[in-house]
Design a protein around this motif. Structure first.
Motif, PDB file in Angstrom:
ATOM      1  N   PHE A 282     -13.904   8.577  -6.878  1.00  0.00           N
ATOM      2  CA  PHE A 282     -13.573   9.649  -7.838  1.00  0.00           C
ATOM      3  C   PHE A 282     -12.201  10.228  -7.508  1.00  0.00           C
ATOM      4  N   LEU A 283     -11.365  10.346  -8.512  1.00  0.00           N
ATOM      5  CA  LEU A 283     -10.034  10.923  -8.324  1.00  0.00           C
ATOM      6  C   LEU A 283     -10.164  12.355  -7.791  1.00  0.00           C
ATOM      7  N   ALA A 284      -9.477  12.617  -6.680  1.00  0.00           N
ATOM      8  CA  ALA A 284      -9.666  13.906  -6.003  1.00  0.00           C
ATOM      9  C   ALA A 284      -8.437  14.242  -5.161  1.00  0.00           C
ATOM     10  N   MET A 285      -8.410  15.429  -4.585  1.00  0.00           N
ATOM     11  CA  MET A 285      -7.321  15.754  -3.671  1.00  0.00           C
ATOM     12  C   MET A 285      -7.707  16.849  -2.699  1.00  0.00           C
ATOM     13  N   ALA A 286      -6.952  16.937  -1.598  1.00  0.00           N
ATOM     14  CA  ALA A 286      -7.154  17.998  -0.608  1.00  0.00           C
ATOM     15  C   ALA A 286      -5.783  18.557  -0.238  1.00  0.00           C
TER      16      ALA A 286
ATOM     17  N   GLY B  66      -8.997   8.870  -3.631  1.00  0.00           N
ATOM     18  CA  GLY B  66     -10.315   8.560  -4.190  1.00  0.00           C
ATOM     19  C   GLY B  66     -11.394   9.079  -3.259  1.00  0.00           C
ATOM     20  N   LEU B  67     -12.321   9.858  -3.809  1.00  0.00           N
ATOM     21  CA  LEU B  67     -13.415  10.429  -3.011  1.00  0.00           C
ATOM     22  C   LEU B  67     -14.586   9.454  -2.948  1.00  0.00           C
ATOM     23  N   SER B  68     -15.080   9.240  -1.725  1.00  0.00           N
ATOM     24  CA  SER B  68     -16.242   8.356  -1.520  1.00  0.00           C
ATOM     25  C   SER B  68     -17.188   9.019  -0.533  1.00  0.00           C
ATOM     26  N   GLY B  69     -18.347   8.381  -0.310  1.00  0.00           N
ATOM     27  CA  GLY B  69     -19.303   8.923   0.652  1.00  0.00           C
ATOM     28  C   GLY B  69     -20.426   9.696  -0.024  1.00  0.00           C
ATOM     29  N   PRO B  70     -21.330  10.289   0.779  1.00  0.00           N
ATOM     30  CA  PRO B  70     -22.520  10.949   0.231  1.00  0.00           C
ATOM     31  C   PRO B  70     -22.216  12.003  -0.837  1.00  0.00           C
ATOM     32  N   ALA B  71     -21.016  12.610  -0.788  1.00  0.00           N
ATOM     33  CA  ALA B  71     -20.670  13.641  -1.775  1.00  0.00           C
ATOM     34  C   ALA B  71     -20.770  13.111  -3.209  1.00  0.00           C
ATOM     35  N   ILE B  72     -20.518  11.825  -3.407  1.00  0.00           N
ATOM     36  CA  ILE B  72     -20.490  11.288  -4.785  1.00  0.00           C
ATOM     37  C   ILE B  72     -21.818  10.669  -5.221  1.00  0.00           C
ATOM     38  N   ARG B  73     -22.775  10.557  -4.283  1.00  0.00           N
ATOM     39  CA  ARG B  73     -23.982   9.770  -4.580  1.00  0.00           C
ATOM     40  C   ARG B  73     -24.753  10.231  -5.827  1.00  0.00           C
ATOM     41  N   PRO B  74     -25.008  11.524  -5.976  1.00  0.00           N
ATOM     42  CA  PRO B  74     -25.801  11.910  -7.161  1.00  0.00           C
ATOM     43  C   PRO B  74     -25.097  11.569  -8.476  1.00  0.00           C
TER      44      PRO B  74
ATOM     45  N   GLY C 124       0.824  -1.206   0.000  1.00  0.00           N
ATOM     46  CA  GLY C 124       0.000   0.000   0.000  1.00  0.00           C
ATOM     47  C   GLY C 124       0.856   1.253   0.000  1.00  0.00           C
ATOM     48  N   ASN C 125       0.192   2.402   0.091  1.00  0.00           N
ATOM     49  CA  ASN C 125       0.870   3.700  -0.002  1.00  0.00           C
ATOM     50  C   ASN C 125       1.326   4.175   1.369  1.00  0.00           C
ATOM     51  N   PRO C 126       2.290   5.129   1.405  1.00  0.00           N
ATOM     52  CA  PRO C 126       2.703   5.709   2.687  1.00  0.00           C
ATOM     53  C   PRO C 126       1.587   6.538   3.344  1.00  0.00           C
ATOM     54  N   LEU C 127       1.710   6.742   4.664  1.00  0.00           N
ATOM     55  CA  LEU C 127       0.747   7.548   5.430  1.00  0.00           C
ATOM     56  C   LEU C 127       1.070   9.038   5.252  1.00  0.00           C
ATOM     57  N   PRO C 128       0.139   9.959   5.455  1.00  0.00           N
ATOM     58  CA  PRO C 128      -1.288   9.703   5.672  1.00  0.00           C
ATOM     59  C   PRO C 128      -1.985   9.291   4.382  1.00  0.00           C
ATOM     60  N   ARG C 129      -2.984   8.406   4.527  1.00  0.00           N
ATOM     61  CA  ARG C 129      -3.669   7.932   3.325  1.00  0.00           C
ATOM     62  C   ARG C 129      -5.192   7.976   3.436  1.00  0.00           C
ATOM     63  N   MET C 130      -5.680   8.671   4.446  1.00  0.00           N
ATOM     64  CA  MET C 130      -7.126   8.901   4.549  1.00  0.00           C
ATOM     65  C   MET C 130      -7.348  10.291   5.110  1.00  0.00           C
ATOM     66  N   VAL C 131      -8.363  10.975   4.626  1.00  0.00           N
ATOM     67  CA  VAL C 131      -8.719  12.275   5.202  1.00  0.00           C
ATOM     68  C   VAL C 131     -10.211  12.517   4.979  1.00  0.00           C
ATOM     69  N   GLU C 132     -10.836  13.092   6.031  1.00  0.00           N
ATOM     70  CA  GLU C 132     -12.256  13.392   5.913  1.00  0.00           C
ATOM     71  C   GLU C 132     -12.437  14.663   5.074  1.00  0.00           C
ATOM     72  N   THR C 133     -13.489  14.685   4.272  1.00  0.00           N
ATOM     73  CA  THR C 133     -13.809  15.863   3.454  1.00  0.00           C
ATOM     74  C   THR C 133     -15.303  16.155   3.652  1.00  0.00           C
ATOM     75  N   PRO C 134     -15.794  17.316   3.179  1.00  0.00           N
ATOM     76  CA  PRO C 134     -17.229  17.590   3.364  1.00  0.00           C
ATOM     77  C   PRO C 134     -18.075  16.468   2.730  1.00  0.00           C
ATOM     78  N   ALA C 135     -18.935  15.859   3.542  1.00  0.00           N
ATOM     79  CA  ALA C 135     -19.837  14.787   3.087  1.00  0.00           C
ATOM     80  C   ALA C 135     -19.098  13.622   2.433  1.00  0.00           C
ATOM     81  N   GLY C 136     -17.900  13.344   2.906  1.00  0.00           N
ATOM     82  CA  GLY C 136     -17.194  12.200   2.333  1.00  0.00           C
ATOM     83  C   GLY C 136     -15.801  12.034   2.891  1.00  0.00           C
TER      84      GLY C 136
END
Ligand SMILES: Cc1cc2nc3c(=O)[nH]c(=O)nc-3n(C[C@H](O)[C@H](O)[C@H](O)COP(=O)(O)O)c2cc1C
Length: 309
Positions: A201-205, A221-229, A61-73
């Motif tokens: 979805f390919l994304a970044m913060a 990769g963006l996941s969660g309610p932000a991508i639902r529609p 896998g990739n080095p840390l950090p590898r997760m971050v919370e974003t608005p609605a996802g």
């Protein structure tokens, strides 16, 4: 499943050649191999478990950090860390087989041949009920999304795996393309039994104080309610344009969210990021769908109904 009067409610669905006792699955990479969740509920309640992506050899896998919370996802760049196919067969398969649920093995590879070899190895041990091919991970340098962005390459992976198994083959498509239906159509030609929609979805913060990307990998990769529609729109398109059963996912938190996917054309749904927020999410989605079937009539008639209204 039973209604208030004790009558059985039929929630079973057909997905290519695969029969699920109900349409609720858990999405790959958000449920491990099931162990962490078995303390919360009986995994046998689920229609199936889509296990974390499995490769021929262990991946770090990739080095840390590898997760971050974003608005609605959330953003992740795990990089498909996994202990490899032999570990799965020895340690995880016996555990999962002790539950009355379908095991859908998510397969990853750096080359077309690697996908086929993972499937051949699992076939030899009778280690899956169906295969979901991850040709859409945005977080690895080789393989992953490269296969899912091009209809011809996606078809090559499907055909190579098709040659190794009679079990359902379900490519998981990338939303990071102009026409997801074109990729789905190529997969159908190559022998796919169903498709999973969508991966992240390919994304970044950016960390504004440190003035650099938050994830060590840069992109995630963006996941969660932000991508639902967007995911619902893609399910709608593929249902309209390609004759293949669909497993819908992307930001499903509640049964109402799952019903959006079903009405758009998904035969089954997968609960992903919601598992991190609420370990009971998949069971709650199942109860809500059961309730909807009781009030609105058979599930089979609900699939794609929004197209007919
Ligand atoms: C932490 C994390 C790890 C994931 N790992 C995988 C994976 O190994 N294979 C895969 O096909 N998809 C993987 N996914 C994608 C999910 O299965 C799902 O397609 C996506 O997150 C959209 O659904 P959601 O918004 O409900 O999470 C992962 C997602 C997350 C959040």
């Amino acid at each position: 499943m039973h209604d208030a009067a004790g009558n059985a409610v039929d929630l079973s669905v057909q997905l290519g050649g695969l029969t699920l006792k109900n349409p609720v699955l858990v999405a790959s990479g958000t449920f491990g191999y099931g162990r962490e969740f078995a303390g919360f509920f009986d995994l046998g309640l689920l229609g199936g478990v889509m296990v974390k992506g499995i490769s021929l050899e262990p991946w770090e896998g990739n080095p840390l950090p590898r997760m971050v919370e974003t608005p609605a996802g959330m953003l992740n760049a795990i990089g498909l860390q996994n202990p490899g196919v032999e570990h799965y067969l020895k340690h995880d398969l016996p555990f999962l087989r002790s539950y009355d649920t379908r095991i859908i093995v998510n397969v990853i590879g750096r080359t077309v041949e690697e996908y086929a070899r993972v499937v051949a190895r699992i076939e030899a041990e009778d280690g899956a009920d169906a295969y979901e091919l991850n040709i859409s991970c945005p977080n690895v340098k080789e393989g992953g999304i490269a296969f899912g962005s091009d209809p011809a390459m996606a078809a090559q992976v499907v055909a190579a795996v098709r040659a190794e198994t009679e079990r359902p083959v379900i490519p998981k498509l990338s939303p990071n393309v102009t026409s997801v239906a074109a990729v789905a159509a190529a997969c159908r030609e190559a022998g796919a039994d169903a498709v999973s929609l969508v991966n992240t979805f390919l994304a970044m913060a950016i960390d504004v104080d440190a003035e650099r990307p938050i994830l060590a990998n840069g992109f995630g990769g963006l996941s969660g309610p932000a991508i639902r529609p967007i995911a619902v729109r893609m399910v709608w398109e593929v249902y309209r344009e390609v004759d293949l059963p669909i497993i819908g996912m992307g930001g499903i938190m509640t049964a109402r969210d799952a019903l959006e996917f079903i009405l758009a054309g998904a035969s089954a749904v997968a609960v992903g990021t919601a598992n991190f927020v609420n370990p009971y999410a998949a069971v709650e989605v199942l109860r809500g769908i059961e309730d909807a079937v009781r009030r609105r009539g058979p599930l089979a008639e609900m699939i794609g109904r929004a197209h007919r209204r």
